[in-house]
Design an enzyme around this catalytic site. Structure first.
Site, PDB file in Angstrom:
ATOM      1  N   GLY A 179       0.813  -1.220   0.000  1.00  0.00           N
ATOM      2  CA  GLY A 179       0.000   0.000   0.000  1.00  0.00           C
ATOM      3  C   GLY A 179       0.841   1.263   0.000  1.00  0.00           C
ATOM      4  N   PHE A 180       1.856   1.303   0.842  1.00  0.00           N
ATOM      5  CA  PHE A 180       2.652   2.528   0.942  1.00  0.00           C
ATOM      6  C   PHE A 180       3.451   2.777  -0.338  1.00  0.00           C
ATOM      7  CE2 PHE A 180       6.440   4.985   1.986  1.00  0.00           C
ATOM      8  CZ  PHE A 180       5.858   6.101   2.560  1.00  0.00           C
ATOM      9  N   ASP A 230      -3.596  -1.156   3.312  1.00  0.00           N
ATOM     10  CA  ASP A 230      -4.134   0.112   3.819  1.00  0.00           C
ATOM     11  C   ASP A 230      -3.970   1.215   2.790  1.00  0.00           C
ATOM     12  OD1 ASP A 230      -1.326   0.066   4.016  1.00  0.00           O
ATOM     13  OD2 ASP A 230      -1.339   1.568   5.607  1.00  0.00           O
ATOM     14  N   GLN A 267      -4.325   4.280  10.653  1.00  0.00           N
ATOM     15  CA  GLN A 267      -4.091   5.474   9.830  1.00  0.00           C
ATOM     16  C   GLN A 267      -4.791   6.654  10.516  1.00  0.00           C
ATOM     17  OE1 GLN A 267      -2.146   6.051   7.271  1.00  0.00           O
ATOM     18  NE2 GLN A 267      -1.495   3.981   6.694  1.00  0.00           N
ATOM     19  N   CYS A 317      32.042  -2.212  15.468  1.00  0.00           N
ATOM     20  CA  CYS A 317      31.820  -2.918  14.201  1.00  0.00           C
ATOM     21  C   CYS A 317      33.154  -3.188  13.501  1.00  0.00           C
ATOM     22  CB  CYS A 317      30.856  -2.160  13.300  1.00  0.00           C
ATOM     23  SG  CYS A 317      31.598  -0.949  12.195  1.00  0.00           S
ATOM     24  N   HIS A 346      28.649  -0.321   8.676  1.00  0.00           N
ATOM     25  CA  HIS A 346      28.766   0.492   9.892  1.00  0.00           C
ATOM     26  C   HIS A 346      27.408   1.079  10.315  1.00  0.00           C
ATOM     27  CE1 HIS A 346      29.706   3.494  12.853  1.00  0.00           C
ATOM     28  NE2 HIS A 346      28.951   4.308  12.131  1.00  0.00           N
TER      29      HIS A 346
HETATM   30 ZN    ZN Z   1      31.354   1.120  13.171  1.00  0.00          ZN
END
Ligand code: ZN
Length: 424
Positions: A94-95, A145, A244, A361, A390
């Site tokens: 729908g979106f 929706d 909604q 990370c 990242h």
């Molecule tokens: Zn990172």
């Protein structure tokens, strides 16, 4: 039960809990990376697993157009097709159709739209959206929706909300009658159609603009009766309802109450981030959450920055998704514990520091800002991979810190204060 949701700790409005799906457990509040076309752009699935992604989002509109629901279904659904063993959520289409603007026409029956790929005409309605999402086989699927445009007056907002309620009823009815057709409930051999796989020629309104009544379909595409599906398995998909009501708090309240009356195992807040001021988004989210059941998962769709996901978790939102970390990464915009960095800037050309000294990370552990800047400036593929890695890691770690903070019973904390302490 399709899903089991348990709140383990509540701190003021925020909650930390667990959502058990047919493909694994999700710790909430959770951030769901967006894998539009059965891929999080630039990220292999094993890296997503290593990052601790517990649930991915797929876009029904894109997958329906390419490679098509039938193809995905033959692989046992998205899990088999994209080799992702953990949970998946699909939106209703729908979106995405809403965002096509000039290319769509909405009626009581559904939405006619033109493909952004080749201009071909298609039709989505609650029944065909459910059929597509059952074929794609995500653990959590969404009611079809209408996303109300912004701005909209009260009469328009109310009419749109009423249409979404009627479509929610139709979505639920179709889902309840067909949920046993999800491909991973069958003994699927890769490349062989499961009993429930749709045919692109015979599914209700799926591809030729003509809706057929698929509600009582008990025949396979080849005309044979569908195989009996064992009823012993309790595992099947869960259909969430969507609230909604535009930016009108009264209409939002009515939408929430009447969607809850229809009855779903979880509820989403849709129709936000459509151009309204951020302050208005906050007000609508806070006001809508008051009218949603405390014991059911609450999903805020398509929102937001790292600061916003921290804040919405403190409001009591359990699930969020956003293209921002992955899309921004591809444009060299990186989120860190000390704010945003545009890695393309010349000031980083000689910078030996990691992107974010607080980030664990593999990008921040290994590479300098100077190298990341060089990759971006040289338009190297690795720039997109590392930047995405990242940013996703930063979002996922932010949510880990949010959960930890809720479990400690702390008052809601800012992004900066969450990142000021090491995780245990
Ligand atoms: Zn990172």
């Amino acid at each position: 039960m399709p899903i089991d949701f348990r709140i383990e700790t509540a701190s003021k409005l925020a909650r930390a809990g667990r959502l058990l799906t047919p493909h694994g457990e999700i710790e909430t509040p959770v951030f769901m990376p967006v894998g539009t076309a059965a891929t999080v752009k630039g990220m292999p699935q094993d890296i997503l697993e290593a990052l601790g992604v517990q649930i991915l989002l797929g876009n029904t509109y894109h997958l329906y157009l390419r490679p098509g629901v039938e193809t995905v279904c033959k692989f046992g659904g998205l899990h088999g097709f994209m080799a992702w063993p953990r949970a998946i959520l699909t939106d209703s289409g729908g979106f995405q159709v809403f965002s096509l603007n000039e290319l769509r026409k909405v009626t009581e029956e559904g939405v006619t739209f033109r493909s952004h790929l080749d201009g071909s005409s298609h039709f989505f309605n609650p029944e065909s959206s459910m059929a597509a999402q059952i074929g794609l086989g995500a653990d959590i699927i969404m009611a079809f929706d209408e996303c109300t445009e912004y701005p909209a007056d009260r009469a328009r907002t109310k009419a749109s909300m009423e249409l979404t309620l009627r479509w929610a009823e139709r979505s639920k009815k179709y889902f309840e009658e067909h949920k046993h057709e999800v491909p991973w409930r069958s003994n699927v051999h890769v490349g062989t159609a499961a009993p429930g796989c749709p045919s692109e020629r015979s599914s209700p309104g799926l591809d030729d603009g003509v809706r057929e009544d698929g509600q009582k379909s008990s025949l396979r595409p080849d005309g044979q009766p569908r195989a009996a599906v064992p009823t012993c398995s309790e595992k099947h998909q869960s259909l969430f309802g969507i609230v909604q009501g535009g930016m009108d708090l009264e209409v939002r309240k009515e939408s929430a109450e009447r969607t809850v009356e229809i009855g779903f195992p979880g509820y989403a807040i849709g129709g936000l981030s459509v151009g309204e001021p951020r302050e208005r988004t906050r007000e609508v989210v806070a006001a809508t959450l008051k009218h949603l059941p405390k014991d059911k998962p609450r999903y805020l769709m398509g929102v937001g920055t790292p600061e916003e996901i921290v804040e919405y978790a403190s409001f009591g939102v359990d699930m969020m998704d956003c293209v921002l970390p992955t899309r921004a990464a591809r444009h060299g915009l990186l989120f860190t514990s000390e704010g945003k960095i545009s890695i393309k800037q010349a000031r980083y050309a000689q910078d030996p520091a990691p992107l974010d000294a607080n980030c664990a990370c593999r990008v921040c552990q290994r590479y300098s800002r100077a190298y990341l800047r060089h990759l971006y400036a040289s338009n190297e593929v690795l720039a997109q991979v590392l930047n995405t890695l990242h940013n996703l890691s930063f979002y996922l770690d932010t949510m880990r810190r949010v959960r930890h903070s809720i479990r400690l019973g702390e008052e809601s904390r800012s992004l900066a204060s969450l990142w000021s302490q090491p995780l245990p």
